[in-house]
Motif scaffolding. Structure first.
Motif, PDB file in Angstrom:
ATOM      1  N   ILE A  41       0.875  -1.168   0.000  1.00  0.00           N
ATOM      2  CA  ILE A  41       0.000   0.000   0.000  1.00  0.00           C
ATOM      3  C   ILE A  41       0.915   1.221   0.000  1.00  0.00           C
ATOM      4  O   ILE A  41       1.683   1.437   0.931  1.00  0.00           O
ATOM      5  CB  ILE A  41      -0.915   0.021   1.230  1.00  0.00           C
ATOM      6  CG1 ILE A  41      -1.821  -1.213   1.234  1.00  0.00           C
ATOM      7  CG2 ILE A  41      -1.756   1.288   1.247  1.00  0.00           C
ATOM      8  CD1 ILE A  41      -2.696  -1.325   2.466  1.00  0.00           C
ATOM      9  N   GLY A  42       0.836   2.020  -1.071  1.00  0.00           N
ATOM     10  CA  GLY A  42       1.763   3.127  -1.248  1.00  0.00           C
ATOM     11  C   GLY A  42       2.971   2.700  -2.046  1.00  0.00           C
ATOM     12  O   GLY A  42       3.229   1.508  -2.245  1.00  0.00           O
ATOM     13  N   PHE A  43       3.728   3.699  -2.519  1.00  0.00           N
ATOM     14  CA  PHE A  43       4.928   3.437  -3.300  1.00  0.00           C
ATOM     15  C   PHE A  43       6.159   3.689  -2.436  1.00  0.00           C
ATOM     16  O   PHE A  43       6.122   4.481  -1.481  1.00  0.00           O
ATOM     17  CB  PHE A  43       4.952   4.334  -4.538  1.00  0.00           C
ATOM     18  CG  PHE A  43       3.856   4.014  -5.523  1.00  0.00           C
ATOM     19  CD1 PHE A  43       3.715   2.736  -6.053  1.00  0.00           C
ATOM     20  CD2 PHE A  43       2.962   5.000  -5.918  1.00  0.00           C
ATOM     21  CE1 PHE A  43       2.708   2.443  -6.956  1.00  0.00           C
ATOM     22  CE2 PHE A  43       1.956   4.719  -6.828  1.00  0.00           C
ATOM     23  CZ  PHE A  43       1.825   3.434  -7.345  1.00  0.00           C
ATOM     24  N   PRO A  44       7.289   3.019  -2.761  1.00  0.00           N
ATOM     25  CA  PRO A  44       8.515   3.162  -1.960  1.00  0.00           C
ATOM     26  C   PRO A  44       8.925   4.620  -1.821  1.00  0.00           C
ATOM     27  O   PRO A  44       8.581   5.442  -2.677  1.00  0.00           O
ATOM     28  CB  PRO A  44       9.540   2.343  -2.761  1.00  0.00           C
ATOM     29  CG  PRO A  44       8.710   1.370  -3.544  1.00  0.00           C
ATOM     30  CD  PRO A  44       7.438   2.119  -3.883  1.00  0.00           C
ATOM     31  N   PRO A  45       9.667   4.933  -0.718  1.00  0.00           N
ATOM     32  CA  PRO A  45      10.341   4.005   0.193  1.00  0.00           C
ATOM     33  C   PRO A  45       9.399   3.333   1.198  1.00  0.00           C
ATOM     34  O   PRO A  45       8.412   3.921   1.619  1.00  0.00           O
ATOM     35  CB  PRO A  45      11.350   4.912   0.923  1.00  0.00           C
ATOM     36  CG  PRO A  45      10.726   6.274   0.863  1.00  0.00           C
ATOM     37  CD  PRO A  45      10.016   6.353  -0.442  1.00  0.00           C
ATOM     38  N   LYS A  46       9.760   2.123   1.558  1.00  0.00           N
ATOM     39  CA  LYS A  46       8.947   1.325   2.473  1.00  0.00           C
ATOM     40  C   LYS A  46       9.080   1.851   3.893  1.00  0.00           C
ATOM     41  O   LYS A  46      10.174   2.174   4.355  1.00  0.00           O
ATOM     42  CB  LYS A  46       9.394  -0.138   2.404  1.00  0.00           C
ATOM     43  CG  LYS A  46       8.606  -1.076   3.311  1.00  0.00           C
ATOM     44  CD  LYS A  46       8.991  -2.533   3.072  1.00  0.00           C
ATOM     45  CE  LYS A  46      10.393  -2.809   3.560  1.00  0.00           C
ATOM     46  NZ  LYS A  46      10.749  -4.246   3.444  1.00  0.00           N
ATOM     47  N   ILE A  47       7.955   1.930   4.589  1.00  0.00           N
ATOM     48  CA  ILE A  47       7.951   2.335   6.003  1.00  0.00           C
ATOM     49  C   ILE A  47       8.165   1.117   6.887  1.00  0.00           C
ATOM     50  O   ILE A  47       9.027   1.108   7.765  1.00  0.00           O
ATOM     51  CB  ILE A  47       6.625   3.042   6.361  1.00  0.00           C
ATOM     52  CG1 ILE A  47       6.445   4.305   5.517  1.00  0.00           C
ATOM     53  CG2 ILE A  47       6.587   3.379   7.850  1.00  0.00           C
ATOM     54  CD1 ILE A  47       5.112   4.992   5.713  1.00  0.00           C
ATOM     55  N   PHE A  48       7.375   0.095   6.678  1.00  0.00           N
ATOM     56  CA  PHE A  48       7.580  -1.168   7.393  1.00  0.00           C
ATOM     57  C   PHE A  48       6.917  -2.280   6.594  1.00  0.00           C
ATOM     58  O   PHE A  48       6.101  -2.043   5.691  1.00  0.00           O
ATOM     59  CB  PHE A  48       7.029  -1.115   8.822  1.00  0.00           C
ATOM     60  CG  PHE A  48       5.523  -1.111   8.896  1.00  0.00           C
ATOM     61  CD1 PHE A  48       4.806  -2.309   8.927  1.00  0.00           C
ATOM     62  CD2 PHE A  48       4.809   0.072   8.949  1.00  0.00           C
ATOM     63  CE1 PHE A  48       3.414  -2.306   9.000  1.00  0.00           C
ATOM     64  CE2 PHE A  48       3.430   0.086   9.021  1.00  0.00           C
ATOM     65  CZ  PHE A  48       2.730  -1.118   9.034  1.00  0.00           C
ATOM     66  N   GLY A  49       7.281  -3.516   6.920  1.00  0.00           N
ATOM     67  CA  GLY A  49       6.693  -4.655   6.222  1.00  0.00           C
ATOM     68  C   GLY A  49       6.919  -5.942   6.988  1.00  0.00           C
ATOM     69  O   GLY A  49       7.664  -5.985   7.967  1.00  0.00           O
ATOM     70  N   PHE A  50       6.270  -6.977   6.534  1.00  0.00           N
ATOM     71  CA  PHE A  50       6.429  -8.304   7.124  1.00  0.00           C
ATOM     72  C   PHE A  50       6.139  -9.331   6.034  1.00  0.00           C
ATOM     73  O   PHE A  50       5.530  -9.020   5.001  1.00  0.00           O
ATOM     74  CB  PHE A  50       5.490  -8.491   8.316  1.00  0.00           C
ATOM     75  CG  PHE A  50       4.044  -8.272   7.991  1.00  0.00           C
ATOM     76  CD1 PHE A  50       3.228  -9.316   7.550  1.00  0.00           C
ATOM     77  CD2 PHE A  50       3.479  -7.001   8.106  1.00  0.00           C
ATOM     78  CE1 PHE A  50       1.897  -9.101   7.230  1.00  0.00           C
ATOM     79  CE2 PHE A  50       2.147  -6.785   7.796  1.00  0.00           C
ATOM     80  CZ  PHE A  50       1.348  -7.832   7.360  1.00  0.00           C
ATOM     81  N   SER A  58       3.746  -4.765   2.778  1.00  0.00           N
ATOM     82  CA  SER A  58       4.419  -3.559   3.258  1.00  0.00           C
ATOM     83  C   SER A  58       3.523  -2.335   3.126  1.00  0.00           C
ATOM     84  O   SER A  58       2.588  -2.291   2.317  1.00  0.00           O
ATOM     85  CB  SER A  58       5.725  -3.330   2.491  1.00  0.00           C
ATOM     86  OG  SER A  58       5.473  -3.168   1.115  1.00  0.00           O
ATOM     87  N   LEU A  59       3.831  -1.334   3.951  1.00  0.00           N
ATOM     88  CA  LEU A  59       3.223  -0.009   3.873  1.00  0.00           C
ATOM     89  C   LEU A  59       4.333   0.951   3.483  1.00  0.00           C
ATOM     90  O   LEU A  59       5.370   1.012   4.147  1.00  0.00           O
ATOM     91  CB  LEU A  59       2.621   0.394   5.215  1.00  0.00           C
ATOM     92  CG  LEU A  59       2.011   1.801   5.284  1.00  0.00           C
ATOM     93  CD1 LEU A  59       0.770   1.885   4.394  1.00  0.00           C
ATOM     94  CD2 LEU A  59       1.640   2.151   6.732  1.00  0.00           C
ATOM     95  N   SER A  60       4.128   1.708   2.409  1.00  0.00           N
ATOM     96  CA  SER A  60       5.184   2.584   1.880  1.00  0.00           C
ATOM     97  C   SER A  60       4.798   4.050   2.015  1.00  0.00           C
ATOM     98  O   SER A  60       3.646   4.388   2.303  1.00  0.00           O
ATOM     99  CB  SER A  60       5.479   2.236   0.421  1.00  0.00           C
ATOM    100  OG  SER A  60       5.949   0.893   0.326  1.00  0.00           O
ATOM    101  N   ALA A  61       5.770   4.916   1.777  1.00  0.00           N
ATOM    102  CA  ALA A  61       5.659   6.323   2.176  1.00  0.00           C
ATOM    103  C   ALA A  61       4.826   7.192   1.244  1.00  0.00           C
ATOM    104  O   ALA A  61       4.277   8.201   1.675  1.00  0.00           O
ATOM    105  CB  ALA A  61       7.057   6.927   2.308  1.00  0.00           C
ATOM    106  N   ILE A  62       4.731   6.829  -0.030  1.00  0.00           N
ATOM    107  CA  ILE A  62       4.023   7.692  -0.979  1.00  0.00           C
ATOM    108  C   ILE A  62       2.617   7.152  -1.185  1.00  0.00           C
ATOM    109  O   ILE A  62       2.419   6.159  -1.889  1.00  0.00           O
ATOM    110  CB  ILE A  62       4.771   7.774  -2.326  1.00  0.00           C
ATOM    111  CG1 ILE A  62       6.209   8.279  -2.096  1.00  0.00           C
ATOM    112  CG2 ILE A  62       4.044   8.698  -3.297  1.00  0.00           C
ATOM    113  CD1 ILE A  62       7.063   8.298  -3.337  1.00  0.00           C
TER     114      ILE A  62
END
Length: 444
Positions: A41-50, A58-62
């Motif tokens: 969800i969102g485009f890189p950079p990645k905030i966190f993931g598993f 992952s949840l990304s910053a954009i």
């Protein structure tokens, strides 16, 4: 704080819709045994993931979209190294065209389902409250700046739209009406029927915030609903429930008349003739009271009004809600398709396109859950429509290539698909820059 509320609603709404859209791709891919490498969800950079099994979540910053990376598929990552090898059974490219087609439609289908479900629930739970045509027949409209530009006048009673009956005030400026060709209002003005044409491209005026409030409203009598503490209205002795009959001997029947006349007396004292109930008894006769009040420099006395409008309410059974909610959902698609077509012909300006800032303004600066879910449903249907456009890099582009393969029996080459993806990404990035620029332009 108001900006944070708008941004918060935008991020929550888009995250829900993007996440569920990408989930549609993910679940259909896994259903056909395809390996899903990433879900974001969102485009890189990645905030966190598993990672669960073979898939990294992952949840990304954009927060302007999201993606699912399916093994063996040429997507926005443009990771084509694995395509030089023979396809593995779990890869996207190894599956039959009909399965790949369902995977590419998975996100769109989910968006449509979400839009329909929310619209149905809102219709069932909330029903509808609106200003009926009967109110316009009784007192007419107030014509503001945009209405005056096309020849409407305050007091006009609009009989029909392009010869067709209408039910409510909002029908007069619905996108469906404003996007039609050769549309017009038939107006009763002082007993004479007049035709008021709606010019081509008039809908462009409604791309700005609160444009509908600059078009028309209902003309209505009013009473004082609340007095501002310390205001000139309080000092003069005006009371809740008072009805102003005249200002300096100029008769007042409607609120728009009051607004117009009081502007002529900024910073001056005025004599008001007020109708006031003699007691709390509803059957008691109102008595006229003469009051002297001061108008402030903004042309106000310092009270809030209650317009005497008989709103219509409509409730729906669950069965009726299914039909009405579905109609509302697909109505969004039809209006956007019509607007898109008129953009290509030049009848509608591209300035109507909105980006993240414009979408945030739709949510508003107050957290209202009903409006939030209504806007989520609206955006969900728009995302479904936009993703179905036959542009490479969008789901619709993949769908076109898959339909070609299914009809012709020939699969486009991987090199062609890679180049098409690059072209599509350039088009989408250009469009994104344009709509964000459009948003910024509207701020000034």
């Amino acid at each position: 704080m108001e900006t944070l509320i708008m941004v918060g609603q935008l991020l929550l709404g888009l995250s829900l819709l993007v996440g569920l859209h990408e989930f549609g791709h993910l679940i259909t891919a896994k259903m056909f045994g395809m390996r899903v490498e990433k879900f974001s969800i969102g485009f890189p950079p990645k905030i966190f993931g598993f990672k669960i099994g073979e898939t990294e979540y992952s949840l990304s910053a954009i927060p302007l979209g999201g993606f699912v990376k399916i093994s063996g598929m040429i997507d926005e990552s443009l990771d084509t190294e694995a395509l030089a090898k023979d396809p593995e059974p779990y890869e996207f490219r190894a599956k039959p065209a009909w399965q790949r087609l369902i995977v590419m439609l998975g996100g769109i289908i989910v968006n449509v389902i979400i839009g329909i479900v929310i619209f149905v629930v809102l219709v069932y739970k909330q029903g509808e409250t609106y200003v009926p045509k009967a109110e316009i027949d009784e007192n007419g409209i107030v014509a503001y700046e945009l209405a005056q530009q096309i020849g409407l006048q305050t007091g006009d009673r609009i009989i029909n739209v392009s010869g067709k009956p209408y039910d409510r005030l909002s029908d007069l400026y619905s996108p469906d009406v404003l996007l039609d060709d050769n549309t017009y209002y038939t107006v009763n003005r002082d007993g004479e029927e007049i035709k008021i044409d709606i010019p081509a491209g008039f809908i462009d005026n409604f791309s700005e915030e609160n444009a509908a409030a600059r078009f028309v409203s209902i003309r209505a009598p009013f009473t004082i609903a609340q007095i501002e503490p310390g205001s000139f209205a309080e000092q003069a002795g005006l009371q809740v429930g008072d009805r102003i009959l005249s200002i300096n001997d100029q008769p007042i029947e409607f609120f728009d008349q009051f607004q117009t006349i009081v502007q002529d007396y900024k910073g001056q004292d005025v004599n008001l003739l007020v109708s006031r109930k003699a007691s709390d008894d509803e059957n008691a006769l109102a008595s006229p009271v003469e009051i002297t009040a001061t108008v402030n420099e903004a042309g106000q006395l310092g009270f809030y009004t209650q317009l005497d409008i008989d709103y219509a309410t409509k409730s729906y059974s669950f069965g009726q809600s299914l039909k009405e909610g579905t109609n509302k959902a697909f109505g969004v698609v039809f209006v956007n398709a019509k607007a898109m077509g008129k953009m290509f012909t030049g009848d509608v300006s591209p300035k109507n396109l909105s980006g993240p800032i414009g979408i945030a303004k739709i949510f508003g600066n107050e957290w209202d859950w009903i409006r939030f879910w209504a806007n989520v449903a609206l955006i969900s249907m728009i995302l479904a429509f936009m993703n179905l456009l036959p542009i490479p890099a969008l789901d619709g582009g993949h769908v076109v290539f898959l339909l070609y393969e299914m009809v012709s029996g020939r699969k486009p080459s991987d090199k062609f698909l890679e180049n098409a993806q690059k072209v599509g990404m350039v088009l989408l990035l250009t469009l994104m820059v344009f709509v964000i620029g459009n948003d910024i332009w509207k701020l000034f």
